[in-house]
Scaffold this active site. Structure first.
Site, PDB file in Angstrom:
ATOM      1  N   LYS A  65       0.830  -1.204   0.000  1.00 58.74           N
ATOM      2  CA  LYS A  65       0.000   0.000   0.000  1.00 58.74           C
ATOM      3  C   LYS A  65       0.866   1.256   0.000  1.00 58.74           C
ATOM      4  O   LYS A  65       0.624   2.201  -0.770  1.00 58.74           O
ATOM      5  CB  LYS A  65      -0.921   0.006   1.220  1.00 58.74           C
ATOM      6  CG  LYS A  65      -2.036  -1.016   1.172  1.00 58.74           C
ATOM      7  CD  LYS A  65      -2.886  -0.943   2.427  1.00 58.74           C
ATOM      8  CE  LYS A  65      -4.036  -1.933   2.401  1.00 58.74           C
ATOM      9  NZ  LYS A  65      -4.880  -1.854   3.628  1.00 58.74           N
ATOM     10  N   ALA A  81      -0.737   0.747   5.989  1.00 59.66           N
ATOM     11  CA  ALA A  81      -1.048  -0.062   7.169  1.00 59.66           C
ATOM     12  C   ALA A  81      -2.032  -1.153   6.791  1.00 59.66           C
ATOM     13  O   ALA A  81      -2.872  -0.967   5.903  1.00 59.66           O
ATOM     14  CB  ALA A  81      -1.618   0.808   8.286  1.00 59.66           C
ATOM     15  N   ASP A  82      -1.920  -2.273   7.476  1.00 62.42           N
ATOM     16  CA  ASP A  82      -2.881  -3.349   7.264  1.00 62.42           C
ATOM     17  C   ASP A  82      -2.949  -4.208   8.513  1.00 62.42           C
ATOM     18  O   ASP A  82      -2.051  -4.164   9.364  1.00 62.42           O
ATOM     19  CB  ASP A  82      -2.518  -4.201   6.048  1.00 62.42           C
ATOM     20  CG  ASP A  82      -3.756  -4.833   5.424  1.00 62.42           C
ATOM     21  OD1 ASP A  82      -4.224  -5.858   5.963  1.00 62.42           O
ATOM     22  OD2 ASP A  82      -4.258  -4.311   4.419  1.00 62.42           O
ATOM     23  N   GLN A  83      -4.010  -4.989   8.595  1.00 57.60           N
ATOM     24  CA  GLN A  83      -4.237  -5.834   9.758  1.00 57.60           C
ATOM     25  C   GLN A  83      -4.692  -7.220   9.296  1.00 57.60           C
ATOM     26  O   GLN A  83      -5.520  -7.341   8.392  1.00 57.60           O
ATOM     27  CB  GLN A  83      -5.299  -5.212  10.662  1.00 57.60           C
ATOM     28  CG  GLN A  83      -5.541  -5.953  11.968  1.00 57.60           C
ATOM     29  CD  GLN A  83      -6.616  -5.257  12.797  1.00 57.60           C
ATOM     30  OE1 GLN A  83      -7.783  -5.259  12.429  1.00 57.60           O
ATOM     31  NE2 GLN A  83      -6.216  -4.654  13.904  1.00 57.60           N
ATOM     32  N   ALA A 118       0.299  -4.068  11.005  1.00 49.92           N
ATOM     33  CA  ALA A 118       1.611  -3.675  10.491  1.00 49.92           C
ATOM     34  C   ALA A 118       1.538  -2.317   9.827  1.00 49.92           C
ATOM     35  O   ALA A 118       0.483  -1.891   9.334  1.00 49.92           O
ATOM     36  CB  ALA A 118       2.121  -4.712   9.489  1.00 49.92           C
TER      37      ALA A 118
END
Length: 205
Positions: A65, A81-83, A118
């Site tokens: 991203k 950011a990602d989860q 993250a």
């Protein structure tokens, strides 16, 4: 009034997430947003072929991203950011509709799961910082009636969450224990992010 943010341009968040934007603004950071438009499912499929574990997958998604937006705006500090939600080795995804949300909650009922959040910072089309936070949550054993009531109360916004809950709202009723930093649970480990921004010289404090 002294300035907290020292970079010449605002932080560019590679996401349209209202929750992440609120976290950043609450910390006093000047932020603009832009959708990364990456194909997350394609990234996940490639990661599965590589045998990446869930925390590393979260990091890969965050980096992709950040890089996608950084290539369009190389002069900016870009945050991706990602989860990833992991329960007993299984990776969960955002439900597509109410029936999928109901099924997902029943699968998490009475079980402990992990949220791996993250982040990656990119400048000039290169990742310059990356960080990860993990939290562990144990959901109460839930009856089908309790799940139906919760979904009626929480409304369609729960479909925006991989865990089908928003801990800051009605989702708090679903849990027995929560272990981890609140911002990590919301999808952006804020303390590691601020440390990374200080290393890059973007913060005066």
């Amino acid at each position: 009034m002294p300035a907290l943010w020292t970079h010449s341009e605002k932080l560019l968040l590679a996401s349209l997430s209202a929750t992440r934007l609120t976290l950043l603004v609450s910390a006093g950071l000047p932020v603009e947003t832009q959708n990364s438009s990456i194909d997350e499912r394609a990234v996940e499929e490639a990661a599965a072929h590589e045998g990446l574990d869930p925390p590393t997958l979260a990091g890969r998604l965050a980096a992709e991203k950040a890089l996608a937006v950084s290539r369009r705006h190389p002069e900016r500090v870009v945050l991706g950011a990602d989860q990833v939600l992991e329960c007993e080795g299984e990776v969960f995804h955002k439900p597509v509709d109410g029936a999928a949300a109901r099924a997902q909650l029943m699968r998490l009922s009475g079980r402990r799961h992990a949220l791996h959040s993250a982040g990656a910072l990119a400048i000039g089309g290169q990742v310059v910082e990356h960080f990860l936070g993990s939290a562990h949550l144990t959901m109460r054993p839930l009856t089908e009636e309790a799940v139906d009531l919760y979904l009626d109360l929480a409304g369609p916004d729960v479909l925006k969450s991989v865990g089908v809950y928003q801990l800051e709202g009605f989702g708090v009723h679903l849990f027995e224990t929560v272990e981890g930093d609140h911002s990590t649970i919301l999808g952006l480990p804020l303390l590691p992010l601020l440390a990374a921004l200080r290393r890059l010289g973007c913060l005066a404090l």
